[in-house]
Design an enzyme around this catalytic site. Structure first.
Site, PDB file in Angstrom:
ATOM      1  N   PHE A 660     -56.179 -18.404 -33.813  1.00  0.00           N
ATOM      2  CA  PHE A 660     -57.592 -18.454 -33.444  1.00  0.00           C
ATOM      3  C   PHE A 660     -58.460 -17.522 -34.294  1.00  0.00           C
ATOM      4  O   PHE A 660     -59.663 -17.564 -34.180  1.00  0.00           O
ATOM      5  CB  PHE A 660     -57.771 -18.033 -31.978  1.00  0.00           C
ATOM      6  N   LYS A 677     -62.027  -8.764 -37.150  1.00  0.00           N
ATOM      7  CA  LYS A 677     -61.419 -10.038 -36.755  1.00  0.00           C
ATOM      8  C   LYS A 677     -62.509 -11.064 -36.507  1.00  0.00           C
ATOM      9  O   LYS A 677     -63.429 -10.826 -35.731  1.00  0.00           O
ATOM     10  CB  LYS A 677     -60.616  -9.828 -35.479  1.00  0.00           C
ATOM     11  N   ASP A 776     -51.905 -15.685 -25.960  1.00  0.00           N
ATOM     12  CA  ASP A 776     -50.972 -15.945 -27.042  1.00  0.00           C
ATOM     13  C   ASP A 776     -50.214 -14.660 -27.345  1.00  0.00           C
ATOM     14  O   ASP A 776     -50.757 -13.773 -27.990  1.00  0.00           O
ATOM     15  CB  ASP A 776     -51.774 -16.420 -28.263  1.00  0.00           C
TER      16      ASP A 776
END
Ligand SMILES: *[C@@H]1O[C@H](CO)[C@@H](O)[C@H](O)[C@H]1NC(C)=O
Ligand SMILES: *[C@@H]1O[C@H](CO)[C@@H](O)[C@H](O)[C@H]1NC(C)=O
Ligand SMILES: *[C@@H]1O[C@H](CO)[C@@H](O)[C@H](O)[C@H]1NC(C)=O
Ligand SMILES: *[C@@H]1O[C@H](CO)[C@@H](O)[C@H](O)[C@H]1NC(C)=O
Ligand SMILES: *[C@@H]1O[C@H](CO)[C@@H](O)[C@H](O)[C@H]1NC(C)=O
Ligand SMILES: *[C@@H]1O[C@H](CO)[C@@H](O)[C@H](O)[C@H]1NC(C)=O
Ligand SMILES: *[C@@H]1O[C@H](CO)[C@@H](O)[C@H](O)[C@H]1NC(C)=O
Length: 924
Positions: A660, A677, A776
């Site tokens: 992602f 990020k 995740d």
């Protein structure tokens, strides 16, 4: 009040229910009733001053509008007019989720003598002030309801005497420890007691007032037998003893509890027979005794009254009572994972909607009378010895949304009638002897998300109409006798993330594949010809590509090496020629059996310099907002938002891409490095719910402090993207270190300390007031701050991704393949148990040195299949590490047992993280 509480209780606890409409915001603060009674009568002045004093302490959260002089209009304050005079007084205070932690507020609270109900749940109190326990606290005299749940109260349970009117006491989800002997004995009016989710030990307490109606002691460490004295509480309606360490037989005296509605004994070590007296309690509607050591047969009449029955994962044997499914009003029956034999009962209730009989020794056929079960939405009969054909009559169960008949001995074709069920979301018929063509009417199943027909004897071609299954996310036709070419319509499956057509007789060329494919594309063991199409480069999220054992030829396109998510490429036994393009170092490539293919792999360059051919990212849109979260002056003075934005404008600064997110390295003017990020804001599954909400969520996470968790320091929002700043600690991920082709083998002590660090981080996240669940967790989302100092990343994803915007079930978006707990296939609820499963897979990777998916087989399933015998267990371990010494070997075996318990198929069977951590500690 009692009524409302128990119905929500029931829903919460029923985590495996199929939820067809998915909406997942796990961490939305429970919203506060903002309806302050705007009473017209003036407020008692003494109380106004108490409330003003209180507001000074509560103001922090800016929830109270103190410019309004009437405190009855403040958020969470309810007043009533006093009976004796015309003044209003404060009756109820609901300060849930107010970010409170200062126990000083108990001082003014204690003088609110008119209080009837006090709700301080979901705050951060670590202790309750001493005054609360003294007689000078006049508030106690009139209090009827006290809720301190979901705080961080970490003391032994204090003495709660002196609440003459208290009826409801909720202390759940704190860290109360020690035993419960007399502390709750002097509450003469208590109706409802909830101590769930603490660390209480010792015997089940039995000294409370006998008129008690609700007793919830689940999720503690109570031990010993279930005391007979409990059966003196003849007014009990809820008895929840689940998830403790209770042992021994259960007294067969339930007939003494004639008002019992809910009885939960799950997750203990109870043994002996299921008490037959359970069937004599006419009010009992829910009984769960799953995950124990019960033996013997199922008592007859058990569902005479009970509407929800769960006896799964015990050692029950014998034949299932013939009338167990027939009572009117019956809703769910779960007998999964026992040793039951004989036939499926043939009388079905009209109201039954969930039936799980998987993992037994049932034989015979599915009775045609199943058509009587008109409400049936969830049917699992997998892993039995059932025979015959799939009955036409199943087609009458119009509400069926999950049908799992896998691993039986069913034969014959799939009847057309059952393919018309348009509520079906999951259809699993794998590993049977089914034959005939792939039923073309499957294309009527517009909501199908998983179709697994693998390992049967289906023939004919893949129907063109398969392209109509727009919600399909997993299609597995492996191991049949399907011929013809792959229909072009397959590219229309825009939700498809996993496609397995291996081991068939497919011919023709590889057609354009759906671009969402991410977990797996397996076309191996067919007769496909032609070359690898260049449009394969559009499968940017693909992780595993297996084209082995076909007749493919031509060069391996260089565009394949640009696939940033690829981890495994299997090209063996084809006729490829030319040289193998340069892949990133972590891609596992198998090319044997291609004599004309030359090995071009040399010094693979794993750095993003490979990206040079790609277009430079389009100009960064104007900054909307830069926000600091951290208050640490080292960071606040170093972070320069312009520099962060400059850094993300160049591909050269990319150092990691995950499912992602993309990570960039940014140098700040003072010379220090930060990681930035990027979340792809425009991806429709990101559901930020407004930038304010996003900021709020991040700020909550920013307050976390644990050395094994990557905590956000700041963020920037632009129109298209969200950027989060972290300390730059990137020394690679666990995946890089384990599988990145390092020359020296990682020795066991390092692997152990990595495992322990991750477990500490995850235990911390699960232990937060509002637990943080990971969407995740894999070896790719754990970064090294230094060697042996792992940090869990991507902790914010669960808060900003809305799976309902994606297709299918949670398994299609959560986690990386290999780490996905099996239950995510049919639930939209992220769970701690699901995270424990993913952690178990990480442990297995550390123990075996193998990736989470190896040769198309999930590591967890492989390890479980070998876990039966001690000899085989040995084979699971990475011998490069386990053979170094006998101590290491025995430590690894202990950790293996922990890993295997984490990846248990049943979520209930998995230990909680705090237990995992303890076991890991003891394994050293
Ligand atoms: C206000 O409440 C207090 C008790 O909290 C009581 O002693 C006092 O008489 C009340 N005052 C009025 C005006 O009702
Ligand atoms: C706060 O209360 C004052 C006085 O009643 C009112 O004028 C104002 O609108 C309130 N502010 C908010 C944000 O509700
Ligand atoms: C206070 O809460 C109780 C339930 O605990 C409720 O019955 C009562 O109506 C509430 N009183 C006010 C004034 O809101
Ligand atoms: C149970 O409830 C009934 C009715 O409220 C009451 O009469 C009886 O005393 C209660 N039993 C116990 C053991 O308190
Ligand atoms: C069940 O019993 C067996 C032996 O009787 C024991 O080894 C096992 O630990 C027990 N399981 C549980 C959950 O208590
Ligand atoms: C249940 O009730 C029946 C009568 O209704 C009685 O014969 C039987 O003994 C009771 N069973 C238990 C276990 O109490
Ligand atoms: C089913 O299994 C039982 C033994 O468990 C056996 O007696 C019976 O004959 C079997 N029935 C069928 C139809 O195979």
């Amino acid at each position: 009040m009692g009524k409302r509480r128990s119905s929500s209780y029931r829903n919460n606890d029923f985590s495996l229910l199929l939820v067809p409409v998915f909406f997942l915001f796990l961490f939305l603060d429970a919203s506060i009733d903002a309806t302050a009674a705007s009473s017209s009568s003036p407020v008692n002045t003494t109380q106004v001053s108490i409330m003003t004093e209180l507001s000074a302490l509560v103001l922090l959260s800016a929830r109270w509008n103190t410019s309004d002089s009437n405190p009855c209009r403040w958020d969470g304050v309810n007043c009533s007019s006093s009976k004796s005079n015309s003044f209003s007084v404060v009756a109820n205070l609901t300060l849930s989720s107010f970010s409170l932690s200062n126990s000083a507020i108990f001082v003014p609270l204690c003088s609110l003598a008119t209080l009837q109900s006090l709700d301080l749940s979901k705050n951060s109190f670590t202790n309750v002030s001493h005054q609360f326990f003294t007689s000078s606290c006049s508030m106690k005299a009139g209090l009827r309801s006290l809720n301190l749940s979901s705080n961080r109260l970490a003391t032994p349970l204090g003495d709660f005497s002196g609440f003459p009117l208290l009826e409801v006491l909720d202390l759940s989800f704190n860290s109360f420890h020690g035993d419960v002997i007399t502390q709750l004995n002097s509450l003469p009016n208590m109706r409802s007691l909830n101590l769930s989710g603490n660390r209480l030990v010792g015997d089940v307490p039995t000294g409370m007032v006998l008129s008690l109606e609700e007793l919830v002691l689940s999720n503690n460490n109570f031990s010993g037998n279930i005391p007979r004295a409990l059966f003196n509480y003849q007014n009990l309606t809820i008895l929840d003893l689940s998830q403790n360490s209770l042992t021994g037989d259960v007294p067969d005296e339930f007939f003494k509890l004639p008002k019992l509605r809910i009885s939960l004994l799950s997750g203990n070590g109870l043994s002996g027979n299921i008490p037959g007296s359970m069937s004599n309690v006419t009010s009992l509607s829910r009984f769960a005794a799953n995950q124990n050591n019960f033996t013997g047969s199922i008592p007859s009449g058990i569902t005479k009254n009970v509407k929800m029955l769960d006896l799964s994962y015990n050692s029950l044997s014998g034949v299932i009572p013939f009338d167990i499914l027939s009572p009117v009003g019956l809703e769910t029956v779960d007998l999964t994972g026992n040793k039951l034999e004989g036939p499926i009962p043939s009388t079905f209730s009209l109201t039954l909607y969930r039936l799980r009989f998987g993992g037994n020794f049932l034989n015979g056929t599915i009775p045609g009378t199943i058509s009587d079960a008109l409400a049936l939405s969830y049917l699992e009969l997998d892993n039995n010895q059932l025979i015959g054909s799939i009955p036409l009559e199943l087609g009458k169960c119009k509400n069926l949304s999950l049908l799992n008949l896998a691993s039986n001995k069913f034969q014959g074709p799939v009847p057309d009638a059952i393919n018309k069920l348009n509520k079906r979301v999951v259809l699993k018929l794998q590993s049977n002897n089914l034959d005939g063509p792939i039923p073309i009417v499957l294309s009527d199943l517009a909501s199908l998300s998983t179709l697994n027909l693998s390992h049967n004897s289906f023939i004919g071609e893949i129907p063109r109409e398969i392209g109509n299954l727009l919600k399909l996310s997993i299609l597995n036709l492996q191991g049949n006798m399907i011929h013809g070419s792959i229909p072009n319509s397959i590219r229309l499956l825009t939700s498809l993330i996993e496609l397995n057509l291996g081991n068939n007789y497919l011919t023709g060329t590889i057609s354009m594949m759906p671009v969402k494919l991410s977990t797996l594309l397996d076309l191996s063991h067919n007769n496909l010809s032609g070359s690898i199409p260049s449009d394969i480069q559009f499968l940017t999220d693909l992780e595993i590509l297996d084209l082995s054992y076909n007749n493919l030829f031509g060069e391996v396109p260089t565009s394949l090496s640009k696939l940033q998510s690829l981890t495994q490429l299997v090209l063996s036994y084809n006729h490829f020629s030319g040289s193998i393009p340069m892949f990133r170092q972590c891609v596992d490539i198998t090319t044997t059996g291609n004599p004309d293919l030359t090995d071009g792999t040399g010094n693979n360059d794993n750095t993003p310099a490979n990206d040079e051919g790609l277009p430079v990212e389009e100009g960064v849109s104007q900054i909307i907002n830069g926000h600091l979260i951290t208050m640490n002056s080292i960071h606040t003075s170093a972070i320069d938002f312009m520099k962060a934005i400059e850094a993300v404008s160049s591909h050269k600064n990319i150092f990691l891409k995950t499912r992602f997110c993309t990570y960039y390295k940014a140098m700040m003017p003072n010379g220090s490095a930060y990681s930035v990020k990027k979340l792809n804001w425009s991806d429709k599954i990101f559901q930020i719910g407004g930038q304010d909400k996003f900021g709020h969520e991040l700020e909550v996470l920013g307050k976390l402090s644990n050395s094994n968790v990557m905590v956000p320091l700041a963020y920037v929002l632009t129109e298209d993207n969200a950027y989060i700043l972290y300390e730059h600690v990137h020394k690679g991920t666990v995946f890089d270190i384990l599988h990145g082709g390092r020359s020296n083998v990682l020795e066991w002590p390092s692997r152990y300390s990595i495992a322990f660090g991750i477990a500490q981080g995850l235990t911390f996240l699960h232990g937060c007031t509002e637990p943080v669940l990971l969407l995740d967790l894999s070896t790719r989302t754990v970064h090294f701050k230094s060697m042996n100092e792992p940090q869990i990343g991507d902790i914010e994803l669960c808060k900003i991704i809305d799976p309902s915007k994606s297709s299918g079930s949670l398994s299609t978006i959560a986690c990386t393949i290999g780490y996905i707990p099996p239950e995510y296939a049919y639930t939209m609820r992220l769970t701690m148990a699901g995270n424990v499963y993913s952690f178990g897979v990480v442990l297995l990777e550390l123990l075996t040195g193998k990736p989470s998916v190896n040769d198309g087989i999930e590591l967890a399933k492989w390890a479980l299949s070998l876990s039966g015998s001690p000899d085989q267990k040995d084979q699971i371990l990475d011998t490069r590490a386990s053979r170094t010494s006998a101590t290491v070997h025995s430590q690894m075996l202990s950790v293996l047992n922990i890993a295997l318990s984490c990846v248990a198929l049943s979520p209930d069977a998995r230990p909680k993280m705090c237990k995992v951590l303890r076991m890991l500690f003891n394994a050293k």
